[in-house]
Design a protein around this motif. Structure first.
Motif, PDB file in Angstrom:
ATOM      1  N   VAL A 425      25.663 -32.618 -21.524  1.00 17.33           N
ATOM      2  CA  VAL A 425      26.813 -32.078 -20.799  1.00 17.33           C
ATOM      3  C   VAL A 425      28.046 -32.242 -21.672  1.00 17.33           C
ATOM      4  CG1 VAL A 425      28.300 -32.318 -18.775  1.00 17.33           C
ATOM      5  CG2 VAL A 425      25.830 -32.633 -18.545  1.00 17.33           C
ATOM      6  N   LEU A 426      28.858 -31.178 -21.762  1.00 20.33           N
ATOM      7  CA  LEU A 426      30.118 -31.233 -22.498  1.00 20.33           C
ATOM      8  C   LEU A 426      31.270 -31.191 -21.509  1.00 20.33           C
ATOM      9  CD1 LEU A 426      28.027 -30.092 -24.645  1.00 20.33           C
ATOM     10  CD2 LEU A 426      30.020 -29.122 -25.785  1.00 20.33           C
ATOM     11  N   ILE A 427      32.224 -32.097 -21.684  1.00 22.07           N
ATOM     12  CA  ILE A 427      33.420 -32.146 -20.844  1.00 22.07           C
ATOM     13  C   ILE A 427      34.627 -31.922 -21.743  1.00 22.07           C
ATOM     14  CG2 ILE A 427      34.720 -33.445 -19.135  1.00 22.07           C
ATOM     15  CD1 ILE A 427      31.873 -33.057 -18.273  1.00 22.07           C
ATOM     16  N   PRO A 428      35.389 -30.832 -21.568  1.00 21.60           N
ATOM     17  CA  PRO A 428      36.547 -30.593 -22.443  1.00 21.60           C
ATOM     18  C   PRO A 428      37.650 -31.608 -22.184  1.00 21.60           C
ATOM     19  CG  PRO A 428      36.530 -29.035 -20.630  1.00 21.60           C
ATOM     20  CD  PRO A 428      35.242 -29.798 -20.533  1.00 21.60           C
ATOM     21  N   ALA A 429      38.635 -31.597 -23.061  1.00 21.87           N
ATOM     22  CA  ALA A 429      39.711 -32.581 -22.968  1.00 21.87           C
ATOM     23  C   ALA A 429      40.496 -32.443 -21.674  1.00 21.87           C
ATOM     24  CB  ALA A 429      40.643 -32.441 -24.173  1.00 21.87           C
ATOM     25  N   ARG A 430      40.745 -31.212 -21.232  1.00 21.02           N
ATOM     26  CA  ARG A 430      41.521 -30.974 -20.011  1.00 21.02           C
ATOM     27  C   ARG A 430      40.737 -30.042 -19.094  1.00 21.02           C
ATOM     28  NH1 ARG A 430      44.506 -35.308 -20.216  1.00 21.02           N
ATOM     29  NH2 ARG A 430      45.838 -35.414 -22.082  1.00 21.02           N
ATOM     30  N   PRO A 431      39.760 -30.556 -18.369  1.00 20.12           N
ATOM     31  CA  PRO A 431      38.895 -29.696 -17.549  1.00 20.12           C
ATOM     32  C   PRO A 431      39.650 -28.891 -16.499  1.00 20.12           C
ATOM     33  CG  PRO A 431      37.960 -31.892 -17.778  1.00 20.12           C
ATOM     34  CD  PRO A 431      39.349 -31.962 -18.313  1.00 20.12           C
ATOM     35  N   GLY A 432      40.697 -29.459 -15.931  1.00 25.38           N
ATOM     36  CA  GLY A 432      41.396 -28.791 -14.844  1.00 25.38           C
ATOM     37  C   GLY A 432      42.174 -27.563 -15.257  1.00 25.38           C
ATOM     38  N   ILE A 433      42.496 -27.443 -16.555  1.00 25.63           N
ATOM     39  CA  ILE A 433      43.278 -26.282 -17.015  1.00 25.63           C
ATOM     40  C   ILE A 433      42.518 -25.476 -18.067  1.00 25.63           C
ATOM     41  CG2 ILE A 433      45.496 -27.351 -16.476  1.00 25.63           C
ATOM     42  CD1 ILE A 433      45.787 -27.973 -19.488  1.00 25.63           C
ATOM     43  N   THR A 434      41.189 -25.618 -18.107  1.00 21.43           N
ATOM     44  CA  THR A 434      40.402 -24.886 -19.102  1.00 21.43           C
ATOM     45  C   THR A 434      40.513 -23.383 -18.902  1.00 21.43           C
ATOM     46  OG1 THR A 434      38.874 -26.740 -19.367  1.00 21.43           O
ATOM     47  CG2 THR A 434      38.085 -24.566 -20.049  1.00 21.43           C
ATOM     48  N   ASN A 435      40.605 -22.925 -17.633  1.00 22.87           N
ATOM     49  CA  ASN A 435      40.778 -21.488 -17.391  1.00 22.87           C
ATOM     50  C   ASN A 435      42.049 -20.974 -18.039  1.00 22.87           C
ATOM     51  OD1 ASN A 435      38.993 -22.535 -15.138  1.00 22.87           O
ATOM     52  ND2 ASN A 435      38.837 -20.359 -14.797  1.00 22.87           N
ATOM     53  N   ARG A 623      24.577 -41.584 -21.179  1.00 27.62           N
ATOM     54  CA  ARG A 623      25.467 -42.149 -22.193  1.00 27.62           C
ATOM     55  C   ARG A 623      26.512 -41.106 -22.562  1.00 27.62           C
ATOM     56  NH1 ARG A 623      25.550 -46.265 -25.887  1.00 27.62           N
ATOM     57  NH2 ARG A 623      26.406 -45.870 -27.972  1.00 27.62           N
ATOM     58  N   VAL A 624      27.776 -41.540 -22.676  1.00 27.86           N
ATOM     59  CA  VAL A 624      28.866 -40.643 -23.015  1.00 27.86           C
ATOM     60  C   VAL A 624      29.444 -41.030 -24.365  1.00 27.86           C
ATOM     61  CG1 VAL A 624      30.589 -42.052 -21.784  1.00 27.86           C
ATOM     62  CG2 VAL A 624      31.038 -39.616 -22.209  1.00 27.86           C
ATOM     63  N   THR A 625      29.725 -39.998 -25.191  1.00 26.89           N
ATOM     64  CA  THR A 625      30.316 -40.223 -26.508  1.00 26.89           C
ATOM     65  C   THR A 625      31.468 -39.246 -26.714  1.00 26.89           C
ATOM     66  OG1 THR A 625      28.712 -38.712 -27.522  1.00 26.89           O
ATOM     67  CG2 THR A 625      28.171 -41.063 -27.532  1.00 26.89           C
ATOM     68  N   GLY A 626      32.395 -39.594 -27.626  1.00 23.30           N
ATOM     69  CA  GLY A 626      33.513 -38.731 -27.953  1.00 23.30           C
ATOM     70  C   GLY A 626      33.125 -37.689 -28.974  1.00 23.30           C
ATOM     71  N   GLY A 627      33.947 -36.639 -29.072  1.00 20.37           N
ATOM     72  CA  GLY A 627      33.627 -35.562 -29.996  1.00 20.37           C
ATOM     73  C   GLY A 627      34.855 -34.803 -30.447  1.00 20.37           C
ATOM     74  N   VAL A 628      34.630 -33.593 -30.963  1.00 18.06           N
ATOM     75  CA  VAL A 628      35.681 -32.745 -31.521  1.00 18.06           C
ATOM     76  C   VAL A 628      36.712 -32.393 -30.447  1.00 18.06           C
ATOM     77  CG1 VAL A 628      36.134 -30.514 -32.607  1.00 18.06           C
ATOM     78  CG2 VAL A 628      34.100 -31.805 -33.236  1.00 18.06           C
ATOM     79  N   ASP A 629      38.002 -32.401 -30.834  1.00 20.70           N
ATOM     80  CA  ASP A 629      39.111 -31.991 -29.962  1.00 20.70           C
ATOM     81  C   ASP A 629      39.215 -32.835 -28.694  1.00 20.70           C
ATOM     82  OD1 ASP A 629      39.568 -29.990 -31.790  1.00 20.70           O
ATOM     83  OD2 ASP A 629      38.502 -28.462 -30.641  1.00 20.70           O
ATOM     84  N   GLY A 630      38.675 -34.037 -28.722  1.00 18.07           N
ATOM     85  CA  GLY A 630      38.752 -34.893 -27.544  1.00 18.07           C
ATOM     86  C   GLY A 630      37.717 -34.597 -26.491  1.00 18.07           C
ATOM     87  N   ASN A 631      36.750 -33.730 -26.794  1.00 14.81           N
ATOM     88  CA  ASN A 631      35.685 -33.445 -25.836  1.00 14.81           C
ATOM     89  C   ASN A 631      34.787 -34.671 -25.670  1.00 14.81           C
ATOM     90  OD1 ASN A 631      36.657 -30.851 -25.770  1.00 14.81           O
ATOM     91  ND2 ASN A 631      35.104 -30.029 -27.154  1.00 14.81           N
ATOM     92  N   LEU A 632      34.125 -34.758 -24.514  1.00 13.32           N
ATOM     93  CA  LEU A 632      33.137 -35.794 -24.257  1.00 13.32           C
ATOM     94  C   LEU A 632      31.766 -35.138 -24.143  1.00 13.32           C
ATOM     95  CD1 LEU A 632      34.943 -37.939 -21.515  1.00 13.32           C
ATOM     96  CD2 LEU A 632      34.751 -38.460 -23.964  1.00 13.32           C
ATOM     97  N   THR A 633      30.740 -35.823 -24.634  1.00 13.25           N
ATOM     98  CA  THR A 633      29.364 -35.361 -24.505  1.00 13.25           C
ATOM     99  C   THR A 633      28.571 -36.397 -23.735  1.00 13.25           C
ATOM    100  OG1 THR A 633      29.443 -34.147 -26.597  1.00 13.25           O
ATOM    101  CG2 THR A 633      27.276 -34.657 -25.714  1.00 13.25           C
TER     102      THR A 633
END
Length: 640
Positions: A425-435, A623-633
């Motif tokens: 699962v990928l979670i962007p840095a700002r999920p609430g304003i991704t649109n 397990r959650v890890t950090g990634g590019v542009d502040g995304n979480l995996t």
């Protein structure tokens, strides 16, 4: 916004905007009063529609016979006829048409006009003549003609699409014009307004106002555009997007970095819209979806929503019906201190009492068990939508990653991924304003469709090449009119094909331009096999539509600092702990503030990560890890 951010409005030269104004006008029935002009003998084209009835004949009255966007009394017939090749059989009777239009103007308060003639997709000459006459009688009304809005065969779908364009056109034009005027007044005359279209591309405010039917999925398309951007930067090309908000959930599929764009999407039953739109599926499950036990003793969640006011019970604004957000609150997954928007709020004891009374008692379980049941039912509903958008396109969810955003998406994403067998699962840095961020990274785009409807054996490849050449020229001219700098122009080609005798079509990409007839047949058979796992080589193939996309690739926007590096800490330090229920077991779960996490963070669930616009839940075993542009995996484990 400029004041808060310290930006000088004079420094802003472009504003990108996604909107649901067209969608809302259709779904709430608050569009314009539309007049319709058809070919003589086709006055009831919208009433006849198609013969399919959902749920058997019992659905006929409630679905097919629902109020139409162009009423029969507002419809007039024009004496004219073209044959299937576009040749004139009966010339347009301009005298009769002018008289009928004047009677229509005298009797009804028409606010927009649609013209849709038989076979106009081959030759739009009669529609253009009729528009000139209509503009004499209705000089202040917008007139939409089908040969410009959607030059495709199938008169019902073409008429419906053009009527929808007229239905939303006055409202969208007012909205866009007012927004443009406000921006110019605030920021000066240099600012350019671009509107996100349903196909995931941007168009100028002028183009959006003239063809607003292309904005029906503007909002969800922004989320898909944002997902495509972030996933490409993270090295993920096969993505299932999962956008969960307060009322509904939107899902889409991105394969090899490209979201599918379809010309055959229904906004709701009996309203097929044949314009290019990102293939987004929607279900009525969001944070505000209300849970109830029905007369059969079964738990239902949604589609009815508590909305934002009064909203869920946990908002503390007077809501009384248990919702998905309330269930998450009761299970410890949401922060009671931060979510309650009213001083004093609602206590967990009060919330538990409502769940025990309204859901637990009828189901024979306690309050916490009832809350977990609500989450399971909601997750199953959303997982069904993801299966639909993937399996219907011949894709296995296990081969994809889940990109979760929206205010509630990251809270449910890990459980959905486990349900579907999705590994990450990928979670962007700002999920609430991704649109909204999707609008900032979208490109200028113009899509064209032209019907050929010829057996492949009879099609001259030179004709196909000529259609592509004409549409590319039109698209490049449209990009010039946008007056927005682009770094590159991309041209995408495809054809819609079918086997003779079948009604459904499949899209065949042509990445290398026009192939030979034999090569086109082979590509069609492969696409058909991938979709249906059936080989029908003995049946002749037909080329139905020719699709051309002209895309102006814009300079990329820097979104690498959505989380300020200065706020990150050297080590992940919890802001606190709270008990959280997972499958009947309670875990003392650490809570982290996302903006403080180190970029290379690695944490084992159960974990809760909070931020201003959403909460992310990592269940036990993940397990959650950090990634590019502040995304979480989130790597989905095997524990259930």
């Amino acid at each position: 916004i400029c004041t808060q951010s310290g930006i000088d409005p004079a420094d802003i030269n472009q504003v990108m905007h996604g909107t649901t104004v067209a969608t809302n006008a259709v779904l709430t029935g608050k569009g314009a009063t539309v007049g319709l002009i058809t070919t003589a003998g086709y006055k009831q084209v919208l009433q006849v529609a198609r013969s399919f009835c959902p749920g058997g004949l019992g659905g006929w009255v409630s679905y097919v016979k629902a109020p139409l966007l162009a009423a029969l009394e507002h419809t007039i017939e024009a004496e004219e006829r073209l044959d299937a090749a576009g040749a004139v059989v009966t010339p347009l009777n301009d005298v009769k048409l002018r008289a009928d239009l004047r009677r229509l103007a005298d009797r009804y308060q028409i606010e927009a006009l649609t013209i849709c003639f038989i076979n106009a997709y081959v030759n739009g000459e009669h529609e253009q003549q009729a528009r000139a006459i209509a503009q004499e009688v209705f000089p202040d009304l917008p007139v939409s003609i089908s040969s410009e809005v959607v030059p495709e065969m199938q008169e019902y779908e073409r008429t419906e699409t053009t009527v929808v364009n007229s239905y939303v056109r006055p409202e969208v034009s007012r909205y866009v014009n007012n927004l443009q005027a406000s921006l110019e007044q605030t920021m000066g005359g240099r600012v350019k307004l671009a509107i996100l279209r349903s196909d995931g591309g941007l168009a100028s405010a002028r183009a959006a106002g003239e063809s607003p039917v292309n904005l029906l999925l503007s909002g969800p398309a922004g989320g898909v555009a944002g997902a495509r951007y972030f996933c490409r930067r993270g090295g993920f090309e096969n993505i299932l997007t999962f956008d969960m908000g307060g009322t509904s959930t939107d899902v889409a599929l991105i394969r090899k970095g490209t979201p599918p764009v379809s010309n055959e999407i229904e906004v709701e039953y009996a309203m097929p819209i044949h314009v290019p739109m990102v293939d987004v599926r929607t279900v009525g499950a969001g944070g505000g979806s209300i849970a109830r036990v029905n007369a059969a003793g079964l738990l239902e969640v949604g589609p009815e929503s508590a909305g934002a006011d009064p909203g869920p019970i946990c908002y503390g604004r007077g809501g009384t019906a248990p919702t998905i957000s309330d269930a998450n609150m009761l299970l410890g997954r949401l922060n009671t201190d931060k979510l309650n928007s009213v001083t004093g709020g609602v206590s967990l004891e009060d919330l538990a009492a409502v769940f025990a009374r309204d859901l637990g008692a009828p189901l024979g379980v306690g309050a916490v068990e009832a809350a977990e049941a609500v989450i399971r039912v909601a997750n199953a509903k959303m997982a069904g939508a993801i299966r639909m958008v993937s399996l219907s396109l011949g894709a296995d969810p296990r081969d994809f990653a889940l990109f979760a955003f929206g205010g509630a998406g990251p809270l449910h994403a890990a459980a959905l991924a486990r349900e579907l067998g999705v590994p990450r699962v990928l979670i962007p840095a700002r999920p609430g304003i991704t649109n909204a961020l999707g609008c900032a990274v979208a490109d200028l785009r113009h899509d064209f469709v032209q019907t050929l409807n010829l057996p492949l054996d009879d099609l001259d490849m030179g004709t196909l090449h000529g259609v592509f050449t004409d549409k590319v020229a039109a698209g490049e001219a449209a990009l010039e009119r946008e007056n927005v700098a682009v770094r590159k122009v991309q041209r995408d080609f495809s054809v819609d094909m079918q086997y003779l005798g079948q009604s459904h079509v499949v899209r065949v990409p042509l990445p290398d331009g026009v192939p030979t007839a034999e090569a086109l047949r082979e590509r069609f058979e492969k696409v058909y096999w991938d979709r249906f796992r059936v080989a029908l080589q003995e049946i002749r193939a037909r080329v139905v539509n020719v699709n051309t996309s002209v895309i102006g690739l814009c300079d990329p926007v820097d979104l690498t600092r959505l989380i300020d590096p200065a706020g990150r800490q050297a080590e992940a330090t919890p802001t606190g702990h709270r008990p959280v229920s997972f499958h009947g077991q309670t875990y003392e779960t650490p809570v982290y503030w996302r903006d403080h996490l180190p970029e290379d963070v690695a944490l084992d669930g159960p974990v809760i990560i909070e931020q201003l616009d959403c909460t992310t839940l990592i269940p036990p075993g993940d397990r959650v890890t950090g990634g590019v542009d502040g995304n979480l995996t989130i790597q989905i484990g095997t524990e259930t």
